[in-house]
Scaffold this motif. Structure first.
Motif, short mmCIF file in Angstrom:
data_model
loop_
_atom_site.label_atom_id
_atom_site.label_comp_id
_atom_site.label_asym_id
_atom_site.label_seq_id
_atom_site.Cartn_x
_atom_site.Cartn_y
_atom_site.Cartn_z
N LEU A 118 -22.57 63.59 42.39
CA LEU A 118 -23.06 63.53 43.77
C LEU A 118 -24.57 63.69 43.92
CD1 LEU A 118 -19.88 64.58 44.31
CD2 LEU A 118 -20.74 64.42 46.63
N SER A 158 -26.63 61.45 43.98
CA SER A 158 -26.53 59.99 43.98
C SER A 158 -27.28 59.32 45.11
CB SER A 158 -25.05 59.61 44.05
OG SER A 158 -24.38 60.49 44.93
N LYS A 159 -28.14 60.09 45.79
CA LYS A 159 -28.85 59.48 46.92
C LYS A 159 -30.30 59.18 46.55
CE LYS A 159 -25.61 59.97 50.09
NZ LYS A 159 -25.17 59.14 51.17
N ARG A 194 -23.54 50.66 51.45
CA ARG A 194 -24.42 51.77 51.86
C ARG A 194 -25.68 51.18 52.49
NH1 ARG A 194 -21.63 56.21 52.49
NH2 ARG A 194 -20.34 54.47 53.19
N THR A 248 -14.01 53.65 47.74
CA THR A 248 -14.93 53.43 46.63
C THR A 248 -16.04 54.48 46.70
OG1 THR A 248 -16.28 51.78 45.49
CG2 THR A 248 -16.29 51.66 47.88
N ALA A 249 -16.95 54.46 45.74
CA ALA A 249 -17.92 55.56 45.64
C ALA A 249 -19.31 55.08 45.25
CB ALA A 249 -17.43 56.55 44.59
N CYS A 250 -20.28 55.91 45.57
CA CYS A 250 -21.63 55.70 45.04
C CYS A 250 -21.56 55.98 43.53
CB CYS A 250 -22.62 56.68 45.65
SG CYS A 250 -22.70 56.59 47.45
N CYS A 261 -20.39 59.51 41.55
CA CYS A 261 -19.66 60.37 42.49
C CYS A 261 -18.15 60.27 42.24
CB CYS A 261 -19.96 59.95 43.92
SG CYS A 261 -18.91 60.82 45.10
N VAL A 306 -15.93 61.56 44.19
CA VAL A 306 -15.22 61.78 45.46
C VAL A 306 -14.71 60.47 46.04
CG1 VAL A 306 -15.43 62.63 47.82
CG2 VAL A 306 -16.53 63.86 45.95
N GLY A 307 -15.60 59.51 46.21
CA GLY A 307 -15.19 58.23 46.76
C GLY A 307 -14.88 58.33 48.25
N CYS A 308 -15.89 58.55 49.05
CA CYS A 308 -15.65 58.70 50.50
C CYS A 308 -15.80 57.39 51.24
CB CYS A 308 -16.63 59.72 51.09
SG CYS A 308 -18.26 59.02 51.44
N ILE A 309 -16.20 56.32 50.52
CA ILE A 309 -16.45 55.06 51.22
C ILE A 309 -15.11 54.35 51.46
CG2 ILE A 309 -17.67 52.86 51.14
CD1 ILE A 309 -19.59 54.20 49.09
N CYS A 358 -26.07 64.23 47.68
CA CYS A 358 -25.34 63.78 48.87
C CYS A 358 -25.07 65.03 49.70
CB CYS A 358 -24.03 63.13 48.44
SG CYS A 358 -22.93 62.80 49.82
S1 SF4 Z 1 -19.32 61.60 48.86
FE1 SF4 Z 1 -19.47 59.48 49.61
S2 SF4 Z 1 -21.61 59.16 50.30
FE2 SF4 Z 1 -21.51 61.04 49.04
S3 SF4 Z 1 -22.05 60.30 46.98
FE3 SF4 Z 1 -19.80 60.28 47.12
S4 SF4 Z 1 -19.26 58.20 47.79
FE4 SF4 Z 1 -21.47 58.48 48.16
#
Ligand code: SF4
Length: 587
Positions: A69, A71-72, A180, A284-286, A289, A291-294, A489
């Motif tokens: 994470l 990842s921004k 994104r 899907t995810a950045c 990451c 988590v995959g919140c997309i 993130c």
């Molecule tokens: S939680 Fe969502 S926005 Fe944050 S890094 Fe993971 S996929 Fe990207």
């Protein structure tokens, strides 16, 4: 460890590039801190956003690519929306691509002689004439770029603008890797002003971590905290769209240009649960990451007289659904997804576009404007006219759409309707939670709900105490600045506690960076605000339109006196940054 940032600077006017060593890495950390340092060095504070010298600064942090994470990427730029220093943040693959290209920042200045695509890799920089992409939408542009740069597919990130950016709509966005965005404050317009249609970053360098013995253990601890606990589960499951039901139930969801904050009859059609049940295709995810919140929904579009369908994959989140859903009175999830696809195609910032059209709809209702201006009969809940209006907004055919494309307040200044322009520094985010949020967004550095999290403070804090609220806003911003300098993130803010950040830096041999981290964060906060003031920010010119005083939220009717006192106190505290950007304690 070196105390300098490795930065690549590309001048589009001359076509030249150079690699720079920028001192102060242990002090300014990266991300927000690095963007501020570079903005101070490159920007012309006395010039507007369209001056060729104004930089686009893409900055990552010391932990990018090493931990989950992280990842921004932070974009620092002179905003075409308000012509002041601004930051926008995006995920996707960009941060990792920059890391593996070997740079902590990319600075782009100048103006390309023809519509261009910039490619930055580990060992090469290239600028290509892409005049044939003029007017091309985000999807076609992406498809073509993937073909043109197919050799770099491994660690490649693709940034592109659509017609809105090329046409200098002040709230155009940059699309990053399809799902994104650098969305707010006109990053896409800033790219259009440079005649830059796209940026490709590709990197395939390896990181040698063999010397960092503690690193695997620290990584595991963080990975476990993210994946084995409940902390991040909600972001993957329903995603942020889960908030629609919650905010509507508590009377905090803006509907129909904020005329209402709840609509029990309509929310069912556009709730996160409905999106998941009827439209969700995949998560899907950045890059980097787990988590995959997309959340990506499936949009079917009938194109023939019989059963002929096109299908498309369109990402959705809470904010976009608010902006072109509840704010426009839409009651069907598939219609919201249709509008999201139109916004995406044009390359607009979804929040500003939705809120601008909500204002235009009410202005039409009140006969401040007519269909001679809007060209289409805008009406809450009617998808067809909004689809056409989004296209008109991105390629303005008349003075009305040109003016609206400069921001809702510009249009209200020309046509009237300022009282119901839902603008707090920029078009509002989807939280009608109360006075603290309204003041926070209006005066916040990014005019973003992510500046301070005041929406949560509104929901937790029943008393109205100005000094408690100001302390909260300043301290919450400071804590977020540390995360945005790493660059995490913000969904992971409960995982990346100060202790974990300290351990993460130590495990990478960045001991010097961990010293006086609090003081360094305070210094970054001061520098960002100082640059904002030097580039023209004046809190006295910011106002909160009447609609925000008339609305009833979960807290009941707004307390205008409290809102005014908080506004003045917070503005006064920020003023202290005007002359201060050295390490030390600000106000
Ligand atoms: S939680 Fe969502 S926005 Fe944050 S890094 Fe993971 S996929 Fe990207």
């Amino acid at each position: 460890m070196t105390d300098s940032f490795k930065v690549i600077h590309v001048d589009l006017t001359t076509g030249r590039s150079q690699v720079l060593d920028i001192p102060g890495r242990n002090t300014w950390l990266g991300g927000s801190g690095l963007a501020a340092v570079l903005f101070e060095q490159f920007a012309r504070m006395d010039e507007l956003a369209d001056h060729p010298d104004q930089p686009l600064i893409f900055a990552i942090g010391p932990l990018t690519g090493f931990y989950p994470l992280m990842s921004k990427c932070v974009l620092g730029f002179m905003s075409p929306y308000h012509h002041q220093y601004a930051e926008s943040h995006a995920g996707g693959r960009l941060a990792l691509a920059l890391r593996f290209a070997g740079y902590e920042a990319l600075v782009v200045t100048g103006h390309a002689p023809t519509l261009s695509c910039l490619h930055v890799g580990a060992r090469q920089v290239g600028i290509r004439d892409v005049h044939f992409m003029k007017g091309m939408d985000i999807f076609k542009t992406g498809k073509l770029l993937r073909t043109m740069y197919h050799k770099h597919s491994g660690h490649r990130s693709i940034l592109r603008i659509g017609p809105a950016g090329e046409n200098k709509v002040s709230f155009a966005a940059i699309n990053v890797d399809t799902y994104r965005h650098f969305g707010r404050l006109g990053a896409g317009c800033a790219m259009g002003m440079k005649n830059l249609k796209a940026i490709i970053v590709s990197g395939n360098k390896a990181q040698d971590i063999s010397a960092f013995k503690e690193y695997p253990k620290v990584y595991q601890d963080i990975f476990q905290a993210i994946t084995a606990s409940e902390l991040m589960k909600k972001y993957h499951d329903l995603g942020t769209a889960e908030n629609l039901n919650k905010l509507d139930r508590s009377g905090c969801l803006p509907w129909r240009n904020l005329k209402q904050t709840s609509d029990p009859g309509s929310i069912k059609g556009i709730s996160g649960e409905t999106f998941a049940r009827d439209l969700l295709l995949r998560q899907t995810a950045c890059a980097g990451c787990p988590v995959g919140c997309i959340h990506v929904g499936l949009l079917r579009e009938k194109f023939g007289p019989e059963h002929e369908f096109l299908y498309r994959q369109v990402a959705y989140d809470y904010e976009p659904i608010f902006a072109v859903g509840s704010m426009l009175g839409m009651g069907e999830a598939s219609e919201v997804l249709t509008l999201l696809e139109d916004v995406e195609r044009a390359g607009l910032d979804v929040m500003s576009a939705g809120v601008a059209l909500a204002w235009a709809t009410e202005a039409l209702e009140q006969s401040l404007i007519t269909t001679a201006e809007t060209r289409v009969p805008l009406a809450f809940g009617h998808v067809g006219p909004y689809r056409q209006a989004l296209q008109l907004l991105s390629s303005p055919p008349n003075a009305f759409y040109s003016t609206l494309g400069q921001g809702t307040l510009h249009a209200a200044a020309t046509y009237g309707g300022k009282d119901f322009a839902c603008v707090l520094g920029q078009e509002m985010a989807g939280y009608a939670t109360g006075e603290n949020f309204f003041v926070s967004q209006a005066l916040g550095f990014r005019h973003s709900h992510l500046d301070t999290g005041a929406y949560a403070f509104d929901q937790q804090q029943t008393s109205r105490d100005v000094s408690t609220a100001v302390s909260f806003l300043l301290e919450e911003e400071r804590q977020r600045i540390l995360l945005c300098s790493m660059v995490a993130c913000l969904f992971a803010r409960k995982v990346y506690t100060p202790k974990r950040l300290h351990e993460a830096l130590m495990a990478l041999g960045l001991e010097e960076m961990t010293r006086d981290l609090e003081q360094k964060t305070t210094a970054i906060q001061a520098k960002r605000w100082n640059l904002r003031f030097r580039s023209g920010f004046d809190p006295r010119t910011v106002s909160i339109p009447k609609r925000f005083q008339q609305v009833v939220t979960a807290k009941g009717p707004m307390d205008s006196t409290y809102m005014k006192e908080l506004f003045n106190a917070y503005a006064g505290t920020l003023e202290a940054f005007r002359h201060q950007d050295k390490p030390g304690s600000p106000a």
